[in-house]
Motif scaffolding. Sequence first.
Motif, PDB file in Angstrom:
ATOM      1  N   UNK A 183       0.821  -1.205   0.000  1.00  0.00           N
ATOM      2  CA  UNK A 183       0.000   0.000   0.000  1.00  0.00           C
ATOM      3  C   UNK A 183       0.856   1.257   0.000  1.00  0.00           C
ATOM      4  N   UNK A 184       1.910   1.260   0.829  1.00  0.00           N
ATOM      5  CA  UNK A 184       2.774   2.443   0.900  1.00  0.00           C
ATOM      6  C   UNK A 184       3.486   2.683  -0.425  1.00  0.00           C
ATOM      7  N   UNK A 185       3.902   1.607  -1.077  1.00  0.00           N
ATOM      8  CA  UNK A 185       4.587   1.751  -2.364  1.00  0.00           C
ATOM      9  C   UNK A 185       3.601   2.173  -3.453  1.00  0.00           C
ATOM     10  N   UNK A 216       2.470  -5.596  -7.418  1.00  0.00           N
ATOM     11  CA  UNK A 216       1.306  -4.739  -7.647  1.00  0.00           C
ATOM     12  C   UNK A 216       0.797  -4.908  -9.071  1.00  0.00           C
ATOM     13  N   UNK A 217       1.717  -5.012 -10.055  1.00  0.00           N
ATOM     14  CA  UNK A 217       1.309  -5.264 -11.429  1.00  0.00           C
ATOM     15  C   UNK A 217       0.539  -6.580 -11.515  1.00  0.00           C
ATOM     16  N   UNK A 232      -5.795   2.021  -9.630  1.00  0.00           N
ATOM     17  CA  UNK A 232      -5.885   2.322  -8.197  1.00  0.00           C
ATOM     18  C   UNK A 232      -6.877   3.440  -7.923  1.00  0.00           C
ATOM     19  N   UNK A 233      -6.862   4.473  -8.763  1.00  0.00           N
ATOM     20  CA  UNK A 233      -7.789   5.587  -8.580  1.00  0.00           C
ATOM     21  C   UNK A 233      -9.238   5.134  -8.820  1.00  0.00           C
ATOM     22  N   UNK A 234      -9.418   4.341  -9.862  1.00  0.00           N
ATOM     23  CA  UNK A 234     -10.772   3.919 -10.206  1.00  0.00           C
ATOM     24  C   UNK A 234     -11.385   3.055  -9.131  1.00  0.00           C
ATOM     25  N   UNK A 239      -4.354   6.012  -1.221  1.00  0.00           N
ATOM     26  CA  UNK A 239      -4.718   7.029  -0.228  1.00  0.00           C
ATOM     27  C   UNK A 239      -4.451   8.436  -0.726  1.00  0.00           C
ATOM     28  N   UNK A 240      -3.893   8.539  -1.936  1.00  0.00           N
ATOM     29  CA  UNK A 240      -3.605   9.879  -2.473  1.00  0.00           C
ATOM     30  C   UNK A 240      -4.912  10.595  -2.728  1.00  0.00           C
TER      31      UNK A 240
END
Length: 241
Positions: A183-185, A216-217, A232-234, A239-240
């Motif tokens: 998650x942090x990465x 992650x990929x 990730x955004x979708x 957390x950004x």
Amino acid sequence: MQEETKNMSDTEPTKLLLVDDEPSLREAVEAYLEDEGFIVKVASNADEGWEFMEQETPDLVITDIMMPRVDGYQFLEKLRDDPRYKGLPVILLTAKGMTSDRIKGHNAGCDAYLSKPFDPDELVAIVKNLLSRRETVNNTSENNTDLGAIAQQIAEIKTLLGQQGNFKTTPSPIKIDLTPREQSILNLVAEGLMNKEIARRLETSVRNVEKYVSRLFSKTGTNSRTELVRFALKHGLTDIG
């Protein structure tokens, strides 16, 4: 605070999935690999193996070919048909040693083929070689990216972040469980940082960051940082904001 950062930078042990319907061989190989420092998850058939894959993506899969219901070839084909596992290293274990069987295994997408009985040291050597090769490919891919391409990736990611309000967050069709480290990465990738910058931020090695980005990929079925950030955004994975 300093000690907490240091703990976060510890390298996570490599996770292997071993699929074999022979209890004695499965237990012996599991014990040998664990002695070599690997975390080993075992399954007695392909269905159990697939259930584990759905829960957690390993760094490498070792699977027997001659198994009931779903054989190793079919299991491998299922892995390769799933975008999350296309680049996952797979070793086939079998009592078969015919050239035609090896050709079938390689055509199905295996990375290595080892006939029983085999020397466990040879298996360990193959595992380490495949993992090292995968990290080298990831590292070379980034190092060979010119500054213009890097700038383009960062620009695309920042454009995505600027358009966050236009992203309709939807539940992910695939259950994705990220570790705190992943998650942090992911958050740092979403900030537009490259592997070297992430490594400096987290006080860890570039190779370790590459390992997590590769995971992650695999977990998201994406092939580039831009695709990863968009995904990730979708699906509300970062957390950004």
